[in-house]
Scaffold this motif. Structure first.
Motif, PDB file in Angstrom:
ATOM      1  N   ILE A  54       2.408 -12.819  -8.941  1.00  0.00           N
ATOM      2  CA  ILE A  54       2.837 -11.792  -7.999  1.00  0.00           C
ATOM      3  C   ILE A  54       4.234 -12.180  -7.511  1.00  0.00           C
ATOM      4  O   ILE A  54       4.415 -13.222  -6.873  1.00  0.00           O
ATOM      5  N   LEU A  55       5.222 -11.369  -7.853  1.00  0.00           N
ATOM      6  CA  LEU A  55       6.605 -11.672  -7.510  1.00  0.00           C
ATOM      7  C   LEU A  55       6.938 -11.298  -6.075  1.00  0.00           C
ATOM      8  O   LEU A  55       7.787 -11.929  -5.442  1.00  0.00           O
ATOM      9  N   GLU A  56       6.301 -10.257  -5.571  1.00  0.00           N
ATOM     10  CA  GLU A  56       6.557  -9.816  -4.195  1.00  0.00           C
ATOM     11  C   GLU A  56       5.353  -9.028  -3.699  1.00  0.00           C
ATOM     12  O   GLU A  56       4.764  -8.243  -4.442  1.00  0.00           O
ATOM     13  N   LYS A  57       5.009  -9.254  -2.435  1.00  0.00           N
ATOM     14  CA  LYS A  57       3.956  -8.468  -1.791  1.00  0.00           C
ATOM     15  C   LYS A  57       4.576  -7.631  -0.680  1.00  0.00           C
ATOM     16  O   LYS A  57       5.371  -8.123   0.119  1.00  0.00           O
ATOM     17  N   ALA A  58       4.193  -6.372  -0.645  1.00  0.00           N
ATOM     18  CA  ALA A  58       4.638  -5.496   0.433  1.00  0.00           C
ATOM     19  C   ALA A  58       3.718  -5.660   1.641  1.00  0.00           C
ATOM     20  O   ALA A  58       2.622  -6.218   1.537  1.00  0.00           O
ATOM     21  N   THR A  59       4.164  -5.173   2.783  1.00  0.00           N
ATOM     22  CA  THR A  59       3.300  -5.150   3.958  1.00  0.00           C
ATOM     23  C   THR A  59       2.111  -4.238   3.670  1.00  0.00           C
ATOM     24  O   THR A  59       2.290  -3.087   3.253  1.00  0.00           O
ATOM     25  N   PRO A  60       0.888  -4.725   3.860  1.00  0.00           N
ATOM     26  CA  PRO A  60      -0.285  -3.887   3.550  1.00  0.00           C
ATOM     27  C   PRO A  60      -0.300  -2.598   4.366  1.00  0.00           C
ATOM     28  O   PRO A  60       0.145  -2.561   5.520  1.00  0.00           O
ATOM     29  N   LEU A  61      -0.826  -1.553   3.754  1.00  0.00           N
ATOM     30  CA  LEU A  61      -1.009  -0.279   4.438  1.00  0.00           C
ATOM     31  C   LEU A  61      -2.413  -0.240   5.018  1.00  0.00           C
ATOM     32  O   LEU A  61      -3.384  -0.576   4.327  1.00  0.00           O
ATOM     33  N   LEU A  62      -2.552   0.153   6.274  1.00  0.00           N
ATOM     34  CA  LEU A  62      -3.866   0.234   6.905  1.00  0.00           C
ATOM     35  C   LEU A  62      -4.538   1.547   6.514  1.00  0.00           C
ATOM     36  O   LEU A  62      -4.058   2.627   6.861  1.00  0.00           O
ATOM     37  N   THR A  63      -5.637   1.458   5.810  1.00  0.00           N
ATOM     38  CA  THR A  63      -6.289   2.639   5.257  1.00  0.00           C
ATOM     39  C   THR A  63      -6.657   3.657   6.336  1.00  0.00           C
ATOM     40  O   THR A  63      -6.487   4.864   6.148  1.00  0.00           O
ATOM     41  N   ALA A  64      -7.148   3.178   7.465  1.00  0.00           N
ATOM     42  CA  ALA A  64      -7.618   4.081   8.522  1.00  0.00           C
ATOM     43  C   ALA A  64      -6.493   4.847   9.203  1.00  0.00           C
ATOM     44  O   ALA A  64      -6.747   5.777   9.978  1.00  0.00           O
ATOM     45  N   ALA A  65      -5.244   4.483   8.918  1.00  0.00           N
ATOM     46  CA  ALA A  65      -4.109   5.151   9.562  1.00  0.00           C
ATOM     47  C   ALA A  65      -3.817   6.521   8.962  1.00  0.00           C
ATOM     48  O   ALA A  65      -3.002   7.268   9.509  1.00  0.00           O
ATOM     49  N   TYR A  66      -4.482   6.877   7.867  1.00  0.00           N
ATOM     50  CA  TYR A  66      -4.163   8.116   7.158  1.00  0.00           C
ATOM     51  C   TYR A  66      -5.363   9.062   7.196  1.00  0.00           C
ATOM     52  O   TYR A  66      -6.510   8.646   7.046  1.00  0.00           O
ATOM     53  N   ASP A  67      -5.061  10.351   7.381  1.00  0.00           N
ATOM     54  CA  ASP A  67      -6.131  11.322   7.609  1.00  0.00           C
ATOM     55  C   ASP A  67      -6.460  12.193   6.405  1.00  0.00           C
ATOM     56  O   ASP A  67      -7.244  13.132   6.513  1.00  0.00           O
ATOM     57  N   SER A  68      -5.856  11.887   5.253  1.00  0.00           N
ATOM     58  CA  SER A  68      -6.128  12.693   4.065  1.00  0.00           C
ATOM     59  C   SER A  68      -5.707  11.921   2.815  1.00  0.00           C
ATOM     60  O   SER A  68      -4.867  11.005   2.890  1.00  0.00           O
ATOM     61  N   PRO A  69      -6.249  12.284   1.654  1.00  0.00           N
ATOM     62  CA  PRO A  69      -5.796  11.672   0.409  1.00  0.00           C
ATOM     63  C   PRO A  69      -4.295  11.843   0.195  1.00  0.00           C
ATOM     64  O   PRO A  69      -3.617  10.923  -0.277  1.00  0.00           O
ATOM     65  N   ASP A  70      -3.773  13.031   0.527  1.00  0.00           N
ATOM     66  CA  ASP A  70      -2.342  13.267   0.339  1.00  0.00           C
ATOM     67  C   ASP A  70      -1.509  12.299   1.167  1.00  0.00           C
ATOM     68  O   ASP A  70      -0.506  11.760   0.681  1.00  0.00           O
TER      69      ASP A  70
END
Length: 314
Positions: free
Chosen positions: A24-40
């Protein structure tokens, strides 16, 4: 090996990064799944992170997505996302992200991604048949037969957590009785631990009975924790026994938090399997801990993407 943008989707967070081979060359800041209200909204956030990574790694050749739940590898469709209530319908993830990013996109089940990493570059490197198990909140699986991933007619093969160890047992999420996931998922393991401690007059909460905490307790000689791992191994041996009598893999590779217990799990597991298997089957079986640990899903998704771009994806 080519670079790839990779995503490992979890119920709590979405890990994204840049991979090359088994690194793994670089890791991004994780996205919090619960922060989003739709698949889009989830897809747009993943695209934004991918674009940011591409600015620093413009030579990335493809994007790999490892997502839990029912995925169609060939169509690039995610039908349902495990543990994410807002994602409860079919979404053509691959086509949406390919159009947004201008790169080839590969979508597969997260356990298949883990399996691909372990098969190509990890504990199963050089083997032509194996089964992988991820032991966590749920029980995921992947199977390789004759140097090819086993996908099945509906592209949903190796949902090993839904297979039966008791035909009169607990009901699984699809009406299936005795699904092993209902006995050795992390939540069930914690509930068994709480009950065992309570019976001994000791108060423990489920939050104090994670696999990590139970491993520490067992390593210090706690008889309750040791007994819990013995029971866990006995149940898991039923699943592996079924695999050995049905597909006879060269190895079963085990990952996830419980697998970090080492001999606390593997020693009784071998004993239970020896008692249940035809000697030729037992002698041929390798039980191996996953090589890549918690990064196996991310590495596998990236490796799939890179191989797809190179025309070598199995």
């Amino acid at each position: 090996m080519n670079k790839a943008i990779a995503a490992d989707f979890g119920g709590t967070s979405i890990k994204m990064g840049v991979t090359q081979g088994g690194s793994i060359l670089e890791k991004a800041t994780p996205l919090l799944t619960a922060a989003y209200d739709s698949p889009d909204a989830i897809i747009q956030a993943m695209c934004a992170t991918a674009r940011d990574l591409l600015q620093r790694h413009p030579d990335a050749s493809a994007v790999g997505l490892g997502m839990p739940g029912w995925t169609d590898f060939h169509r690039g469709v995610l039908y349902q996302l495990t543990n994410v209530p807002v994602w409860n319908h079919e979404v053509p993830v691959r086509d949406i992200m390919q159009q947004a990013l201008g790169l080839p996109v590969v979508l597969d089940n997260d356990a298949n991604c883990m399996t691909y990493a372990e098969w190509k570059l990890g504990a199963g490197r050089g083997l032509e048949s194996l089964a992988c198990l991820t032991l966590g909140t749920g029980i995921g699986g992947g199977i390789v037969i004759h140097d090819r991933m086993l996908r099945g007619k509906t592209v949903s093969a190796a949902e090993l957590g839904q297979t039966c160890i008791d035909w009169r047992g607990r009901t699984g999420p699809f009406g299936n009785r005795g699904a092993i996931e209902e006995y050795i998922g992390n939540n069930e393991f914690a509930a068994d631990a709480v009950a065992a401690y309570t019976a001994a007059g000791i108060t423990r909460t489920a939050e104090e009975c994670t696999p990590y905490q139970l491993t520490l307790a067992a390593q210090k000689g706690c008889p309750i924790a040791c007994s819990l791992y013995e029971g866990y191994a006995e149940k898991l041996s039923s699943l592996i026994m079924n695999l050995m009598y049905s597909i006879v893999p060269e190895a079963v590779i085990i990952g996830g938090g419980v697998a970090q217990a080492g001999d606390l799990l593997f020693k009784p597991l071998r004993e239970h399997l020896k008692a249940q298997l035809f000697p030729v089957h037992y002698a041929a079986l390798q039980l191996l801990p996953a090589h890549f640990g918690a990064d196996s899903g991310l590495i596998g998704a990236g490796l799939m993407a890179a191989d797809y771009a190179a025309g070598t994806l199995n």
